[in-house]
Design a protein around this motif. Structure first.
Motif, PDB file in Angstrom:
ATOM      1  N   THR A   1      94.226  86.957   3.378  1.00  0.00           N
ATOM      2  CA  THR A   1      95.386  86.656   2.557  1.00  0.00           C
ATOM      3  C   THR A   1      96.628  86.648   3.428  1.00  0.00           C
ATOM      4  O   THR A   1      96.868  87.597   4.168  1.00  0.00           O
ATOM      5  CB  THR A   1      95.509  87.705   1.421  1.00  0.00           C
ATOM      6  OG1 THR A   1      94.353  87.596   0.604  1.00  0.00           O
ATOM      7  CG2 THR A   1      96.727  87.452   0.564  1.00  0.00           C
TER       8      THR A   1
ATOM      9  N   SER B   1      95.400  83.482  -0.836  1.00  0.00           N
ATOM     10  CA  SER B   1      94.207  83.348  -0.014  1.00  0.00           C
ATOM     11  C   SER B   1      94.356  82.156   0.930  1.00  0.00           C
ATOM     12  O   SER B   1      94.843  81.099   0.542  1.00  0.00           O
ATOM     13  CB  SER B   1      93.016  83.174  -0.945  1.00  0.00           C
ATOM     14  OG  SER B   1      91.881  82.894  -0.177  1.00  0.00           O
TER      15      SER B   1
ATOM     16  N   THR C   1      90.837  90.701   2.558  1.00  0.00           N
ATOM     17  CA  THR C   1      90.288  90.903   1.215  1.00  0.00           C
ATOM     18  C   THR C   1      88.780  90.636   1.297  1.00  0.00           C
ATOM     19  O   THR C   1      88.216  89.924   0.484  1.00  0.00           O
ATOM     20  CB  THR C   1      90.944  89.948   0.197  1.00  0.00           C
ATOM     21  OG1 THR C   1      90.867  88.612   0.706  1.00  0.00           O
ATOM     22  CG2 THR C   1      92.398  90.286  -0.021  1.00  0.00           C
TER      23      THR C   1
ATOM     24  N   ILE D   1      91.139  93.663  -4.027  1.00  0.00           N
ATOM     25  CA  ILE D   1      91.857  93.159  -5.205  1.00  0.00           C
ATOM     26  C   ILE D   1      93.353  93.407  -5.075  1.00  0.00           C
ATOM     27  O   ILE D   1      94.163  92.505  -5.209  1.00  0.00           O
ATOM     28  CB  ILE D   1      91.334  93.792  -6.516  1.00  0.00           C
ATOM     29  CG1 ILE D   1      90.020  93.124  -6.892  1.00  0.00           C
ATOM     30  CG2 ILE D   1      92.357  93.605  -7.640  1.00  0.00           C
ATOM     31  CD1 ILE D   1      89.590  93.335  -8.313  1.00  0.00           C
TER      32      ILE D   1
ATOM     33  N   ASN E   1      85.180  95.542  -5.826  1.00  0.00           N
ATOM     34  CA  ASN E   1      86.445  94.829  -5.981  1.00  0.00           C
ATOM     35  C   ASN E   1      86.431  93.491  -5.248  1.00  0.00           C
ATOM     36  O   ASN E   1      87.094  92.547  -5.664  1.00  0.00           O
ATOM     37  CB  ASN E   1      87.620  95.706  -5.527  1.00  0.00           C
ATOM     38  CG  ASN E   1      87.898  96.821  -6.525  1.00  0.00           C
ATOM     39  OD1 ASN E   1      87.227  96.910  -7.554  1.00  0.00           O
ATOM     40  ND2 ASN E   1      88.873  97.655  -6.237  1.00  0.00           N
ATOM     41  N   TRP E   2      85.665  93.405  -4.180  1.00  0.00           N
ATOM     42  CA  TRP E   2      85.536  92.120  -3.490  1.00  0.00           C
ATOM     43  C   TRP E   2      84.785  91.128  -4.383  1.00  0.00           C
ATOM     44  O   TRP E   2      85.176  89.975  -4.539  1.00  0.00           O
ATOM     45  CB  TRP E   2      84.799  92.308  -2.159  1.00  0.00           C
ATOM     46  CG  TRP E   2      84.493  91.018  -1.480  1.00  0.00           C
ATOM     47  CD1 TRP E   2      85.388  90.184  -0.875  1.00  0.00           C
ATOM     48  CD2 TRP E   2      83.207  90.400  -1.349  1.00  0.00           C
ATOM     49  NE1 TRP E   2      84.728  89.078  -0.369  1.00  0.00           N
ATOM     50  CE2 TRP E   2      83.400  89.184  -0.651  1.00  0.00           C
ATOM     51  CE3 TRP E   2      81.919  90.752  -1.750  1.00  0.00           C
ATOM     52  CZ2 TRP E   2      82.339  88.319  -0.344  1.00  0.00           C
ATOM     53  CZ3 TRP E   2      80.873  89.895  -1.457  1.00  0.00           C
ATOM     54  CH2 TRP E   2      81.094  88.697  -0.752  1.00  0.00           C
TER      55      TRP E   2
ATOM     56  N   LYS F   1      87.099  90.157  -7.117  1.00  0.00           N
ATOM     57  CA  LYS F   1      88.108  89.228  -6.610  1.00  0.00           C
ATOM     58  C   LYS F   1      87.562  87.809  -6.567  1.00  0.00           C
ATOM     59  O   LYS F   1      88.242  86.861  -6.978  1.00  0.00           O
ATOM     60  CB  LYS F   1      88.552  89.658  -5.206  1.00  0.00           C
ATOM     61  CG  LYS F   1      89.556  88.725  -4.576  1.00  0.00           C
ATOM     62  CD  LYS F   1      89.434  88.654  -3.060  1.00  0.00           C
ATOM     63  CE  LYS F   1      88.247  87.826  -2.629  1.00  0.00           C
ATOM     64  NZ  LYS F   1      88.155  87.657  -1.170  1.00  0.00           N
ATOM     65  N   ASN F   2      86.321  87.685  -6.116  1.00  0.00           N
ATOM     66  CA  ASN F   2      85.719  86.355  -6.035  1.00  0.00           C
ATOM     67  C   ASN F   2      85.619  85.689  -7.402  1.00  0.00           C
ATOM     68  O   ASN F   2      85.613  84.466  -7.499  1.00  0.00           O
ATOM     69  CB  ASN F   2      84.344  86.428  -5.379  1.00  0.00           C
ATOM     70  CG  ASN F   2      84.459  86.726  -3.896  1.00  0.00           C
ATOM     71  OD1 ASN F   2      85.527  86.542  -3.322  1.00  0.00           O
ATOM     72  ND2 ASN F   2      83.387  87.191  -3.301  1.00  0.00           N
TER      73      ASN F   2
END
Ligand SMILES: Cc1cc2nc3c(=O)[nH]c(=O)nc-3n(C[C@H](O)[C@H](O)[C@H](O)COP(=O)(O)OP(=O)(O)OC[C@H]3O[C@@H](n4cnc5c(N)ncnc54)[C@H](O)[C@@H]3O)c2cc1C
Ligand code: SF4
Ligand code: SF4
Lengths: 80, 399
Positions: free
Chosen positions: B179, B229, B268, B293, B345-346, B349-350
């Motif tokens: 990011t 991103s 991230t 996140i 959280n990854w 996030k996706n």
């Protein structure tokens, strides 16, 4: 009266592969951590590229202030 | 003359200082080096941290590094739906808005008090190796360049992280897991009933696959920043375009003026596979300990630094060699604390990056009426599942 620009210290350096604008760079390291070939070295206030660079352009896009460009794409190079 | 230490920490951010402090407390002869001339400055951070990290890491509260204490988080959807969450449950960035330069110095002071040496304006320029094992660092300090031997090198050199890579560790990330961030510290922000009592998060296409944050510093000043991103950035300076567009639209910022500007990179990515090798350990942003996140990494860095420092002390006490095996308790220790959340959280996030503005409007509206208290991925998914089965398909494999 036309204004004349008396002196302009060159602030863009390139190594033939990539160019860095020293007056724009904030030395934040975002490009360094992003570069997939580890081709960028940042000594706090001085950034250089080495020949491992593949010109992938990730650093150009991640740089928040637009300090990196291809040597020929650079606005100041075009002025020459 | 050869310089020799038990532990050399590269990078005096919160993670490095925490590692140096706990290593020195346990009797390691410790040196921490920092390439900048001033620890903590310039600030490269939104400065939000959850309160519990201070207790967790034994950092005594000091007024001088607290800019603003907030009641919680306000999460704002593109159409303006608002979800308010109490600070206790609002993720790893909400609670205190720091004066990061003072905070980093306070962390370094704790390391010094514990017995660590600290040098500034000293850059690690290479690693010393012997038969695959890391045996020290080559540094440039002012005009001199020389070697420092170390039983263990700690790579706490932040997002740009070269030291770990020199040892062969894989810290490269895909564009979708990187990011780019830009932040303005703005002052002369117009009053608003909730300002400066909440950390605000704006979701949606205002910051594709990221978010915009407004973290208050005082009654008229805030850190206003965004992360996007890398795979959504198409052109040079896209970040600036998005942030300027946001500031122009927010009525509170009509007459706002700049106090500073901050740039940086934030990882991230999922937890990385390996953070220790013979004679070296990575910690903090260098080890990609940032929450995928929130992008928050101060607290996680302090925590992982403390775990590492304690492990280094134990190795010293029993006369170990700081080999990869000796360092396993650190690898296992930080994973026990952080790995599951980082991974979850990854994954989340996706999914979040696939949502449209309308999806965010619906979800935030639903969550705010459902009275969700805790900003955990699990709690949110539960509510979405109950009220919006149509959206749940996108998250099916996570529930
Ligand atoms: C714009 C932005 C906003 C953010 N907002 C938040 C937030 O609100 N909350 C939050 O929790 N996190 C936030 N983060 C993330 C947070 O800043 C980091 O997670 C945190 O600083 C990590 O600490 P660290 O000690 O690992 O690394 P750093 O704080 O980056 O410290 C690394 C240090 O190592 C030094 N160094 C690097 N290379 C060398 C070398 N070769 N030799 C010597 N020294 C070296 C650097 O100068 C630096 O001082 C934000 C990040 C950015 C970019
Ligand atoms: S990302 Fe841009 S501003 Fe940051 S160090 Fe690289 S060139 Fe400089
Ligand atoms: S263009 Fe790609 S390889 Fe070259 S310096 Fe930038 S990120 Fe590295």
């Amino acid at each position: 009266m036309p204004t004349e620009l008396v002196s302009l210290r060159p602030n863009v350096r390139d190594n033939g592969l990539m160019a860095i604008d020293d007056m724009l760079c904030m030395h934040c390291g975002a490009c360094v951590g992003t570069c997939p070939t580890n081709a960028i070295f940042l000594n706090e206030v001085y950034l250089t590229f080495n020949e491992d660079c593949t010109q992938c352009g990730m650093c150009v896009k991640v740089c928040p202030v637009g300090a990196i460009d291809y040597p020929h794409g650079h606005k100041l190079t075009q002025l020459k | 003359m050869t310089l020799k230490y038990d532990v050399v920490v590269v990078g005096a951010g919160p993670a490095g200082s925490s590692a140096a402090r706990y290593a020195a407390l346990g009797g390691c002869n410790t040196l921490m080096i920092e390439k900048r001339q001033e620890i903590g400055s310039p600030v490269r951070c939104g400065e939000g941290i959850a309160r519990h990290f201070l207790d967790d890491c034994g950092i005594p509260y000091e007024n001088k590094w607290v800019a603003q204490e907030v009641k919680g988080a306000k999460i704002i959807s593109p159409a303006g739906n608002v979800l308010k969450i109490d600070e206790k449950h609002a993720g790893n960035e909400v609670g205190i808005v720091l004066e990061r330069d003072a905070f980093d110095k306070a962390c370094a002071k704790l390391a010094a008090k514990a017995g660590s040496e600290i040098w500034v304006k000293t850059t690690a320029v290479g690693l010393l190796k012997d038969d695959g094992r890391v045996t020290g660092v080559r540094v440039k300090r002012l005009e001199e360049e020389f070697n420092i031997e170390a039983d263990c090198v700690v790579a706490a050199d932040g997002y740009e992280s070269q030291v770990g890579r020199w040892a062969g560790m894989k810290t490269l990330m895909k564009a979708g897991d990187i990011t780019g961030t830009l932040q303005y510290r703005l002052t002369n922000i117009e009053p608003d009933p909730d300002f400066p009592h909440y950390c605000e998060f704006f979701l949606g296409t205002c910051a594709p696959a990221g978010y915009i944050w407004v973290f208050p510093k005082d009654e008229c000043t805030a850190n206003v920043g965004l992360g996007i991103s890398l795979d959504r950035l198409k052109n040079k300076m896209d970040l600036k375009m998005y942030l300027d567009a946001f500031c122009k639209k927010d009525p509170r910022m009509k007459r706002a003026q700049f106090l500073d500007m901050v740039t940086g990179g934030v990882s991230t990515c999922p937890p990385i596979k390996e953070t220790v090798r013979d004679g070296i350990a990575m910690v903090g942003d260098a080890a990609r300990h940032i929450d995928p996140i929130t992008g928050g990494g101060i607290g996680n860095g302090c925590l992982a630094g403390m775990i590492l420092g304690k492990v280094l002390s134990e190795i010293k006490e029993r006369g170990g060699t700081y080999s990869k095996e000796d360092l396993q308790p650190y690898e296992k220790g930080w994973r026990a604390e952080l790995e599951e959340t980082l991974y979850r959280n990854w994954m989340a996030k996706n999914k979040l990056v696939t949502l449209s503005d309308e999806d965010f409007d619906k979800i935030i509206a639903t969550l705010s009426t459902a009275g969700i208290e805790k900003l955990s991925v699990h709690a949110m998914l539960k509510v979405i599942k109950e009220r919006h089965p149509d959206l749940v398909a996108k998250f099916a494999d996570m529930i």
